[in-house]
Design an enzyme around this catalytic site. Structure first.
Site, PDB file in Angstrom:
ATOM      1  N   GLY A   7       0.844  -1.178   0.000  1.00 42.17           N
ATOM      2  CA  GLY A   7       0.000   0.000   0.000  1.00 42.17           C
ATOM      3  C   GLY A   7       0.882   1.231   0.000  1.00 42.17           C
ATOM      4  CG  PHE A   8       4.499   3.204  -2.099  1.00 48.58           C
ATOM      5  CD1 PHE A   8       5.187   2.988  -0.917  1.00 48.58           C
ATOM      6  CD2 PHE A   8       5.073   4.026  -3.052  1.00 48.58           C
ATOM      7  CE1 PHE A   8       6.428   3.576  -0.692  1.00 48.58           C
ATOM      8  CE2 PHE A   8       6.302   4.619  -2.844  1.00 48.58           C
ATOM      9  CZ  PHE A   8       6.980   4.395  -1.656  1.00 48.58           C
ATOM     10  N   GLY A   9       0.440   4.538  -0.687  1.00 48.26           N
ATOM     11  CA  GLY A   9      -0.247   5.822  -0.787  1.00 48.26           C
ATOM     12  C   GLY A   9       0.376   6.824   0.157  1.00 48.26           C
ATOM     13  CB  VAL A  11      -0.122   5.989   5.606  1.00 43.71           C
ATOM     14  CG1 VAL A  11       0.591   5.340   6.792  1.00 43.71           C
ATOM     15  CG2 VAL A  11      -1.267   6.853   6.115  1.00 43.71           C
ATOM     16  N   GLY A  12       1.966   5.131   3.404  1.00 39.46           N
ATOM     17  CA  GLY A  12       3.104   4.311   3.008  1.00 39.46           C
ATOM     18  C   GLY A  12       4.293   5.144   2.580  1.00 39.46           C
ATOM     19  CD  GLU A 195      -9.496   8.838   3.240  1.00 36.96           C
ATOM     20  OE1 GLU A 195      -9.315   9.055   2.022  1.00 36.96           O
ATOM     21  OE2 GLU A 195      -8.559   8.635   4.033  1.00 36.96           O
ATOM     22  CE  LYS A 210     -10.210   4.108  13.937  1.00 38.10           C
ATOM     23  NZ  LYS A 210     -10.299   5.580  13.814  1.00 38.10           N
TER      24      LYS A 210
END
Length: 332
Positions: A7-9, A11-12, A195, A210
């Site tokens: 997941g390279f958005g 946060v990543g 979002e 959560k």
């Protein structure tokens, strides 16, 4: 320890920067990253910088990249720890669940910010399996999970009541000031608090995940679908204005009762004497009821920077004792 990021958005990529800046002092290095279309095996800092400048889903096009993603790609990455910053389906937990299962089965460490796969993994294993670190999933910038798993070892936790979704708290605070719901949502999106489609936050999907994670951390097998939903933020639009003037505050809370192994979420009213009355902006807070005392915890619950820093913290923890969590069994 060689780290792969699935997941390279936002946060990543923020975590990748932290690993470049600080990883060496903790024995951590960035080995690879995977996005929805491809992956990259980093053989130089230059290739990492290239990946950080690539568009979303563009890892296959960088000089050290290749097409192909999914759990099968992990076998060729030469990594020790997998970080999950994927955006998985609340129903199936995919794609994160497949990545996490493959890594854990191969004896790797999994550090997660992605909530659906963590909630389902906890249910599958009857609690946290060895090698899973997940404090970034709840109150991301505030170590609630570590407090429950480590700081309260040997203590009897009776209940946890918390405001655990920053988006809903920010919007409710605006509603109480008389701002219409549509304008409140627009403001939250504009500031990056919400979002572009915040419905999962406002309908309670995120909060229920959560609540499930907190309950299972405390030894209660409460899956996301077992959490009782008693209302949504949308329900507050008509009656939140004016509450401040009446000396009350409206919060979207999660409650976990350990004795009955029950978790529920819903709108709750709090007077000026409540610890959850004054909670500005998008702050998160949790009230932990013990058999002999009460603990109050407050801090940031979301944001790229604090989430990435919390993932780094879990990576540092994971290097202790050969990668096994320094935690006591979840059941209290």
């Amino acid at each position: 320890m060689r780290v792969a990021v699935a997941g390279f958005g936002g946060v990543g990529r923020r975590l990748a920067r932290l690993l470049l800046e600080r990883g060496g002092s903790h024995g951590l290095s960035l080995a690879a990253a995977i996005d929805s279309r491809g992956h990259a095996v980093f053989d130089s800092r230059g290739c990492v910088e290239e990946a950080l400048s690539a568009p979303r889903g563009g890892l296959a096009g960088v000089s050290c990249g290749a097409p192909g993603s999914g759990p099968g790609v992990l076998r060729g990455l030469g990594y020790d720890a997998l970080v999950l910053t994927t955006a998985s389906s609340p129903g199936t937990g995919e794609p994160g669940l497949g990545y996490a299962r493959a890594a854990l089965e191969d004896g790797k460490v999994v550090v997660a910010a992605d909530k659906p796969p963590v909630a389902l993994l906890l249910l599958e294993h009857g609690g946290p399996p060895p090698g899973l670190f997940y404090k970034a999933t709840v109150m991301a910038g505030t170590p609630l999970i570590d407090l429950l798993r480590v700081g309260l070892a040997g203590r009897r936790v009776l209940r946890v009541v918390g405001v655990l979704n920053g988006t809903s708290n920010y919007i409710l605070n605006l509603l109480m000031e008389g701002v219409p719901l549509e304008e409140a949502v627009e403001a939250a999106v504009r500031l990056g608090i919400a979002e572009p489609d915040p419905s999962a936050d406002l309908r309670g999907v995120d909060l229920a995940l959560k609540a499930s994670i907190v309950a299972q951390t405390l030894g209660c097998p409460v899956g996301p679908g077992d959490v009782v939903v008693g209302g949504t933020v949308y329900d507050a639009a008509g009656w939140a204005p004016g509450l401040r003037g009446a000396g009350a505050a409206l919060r979207y809370t999660a409650r976990v009762d350990v004795a009955g192994c029950r978790a529920e979420i819903g709108l709750t009213l709090h007077g000026a004497g409540s610890r959850l009355y004054s909670l500005p902006g998008s702050l998160n807070a949790a009230v932990i009821g013990l058999e002999d005392s009460t603990i109050y915890l407050e801090g940031p619950g979301a944001g790229l920077g604090v989430t990435a820093a919390t993932l780094l913290s879990d990576l540092v923890l994971s290097r202790r004792a050969g990668g096994k969590p320094p935690y006591f069994p979840a059941g209290l």
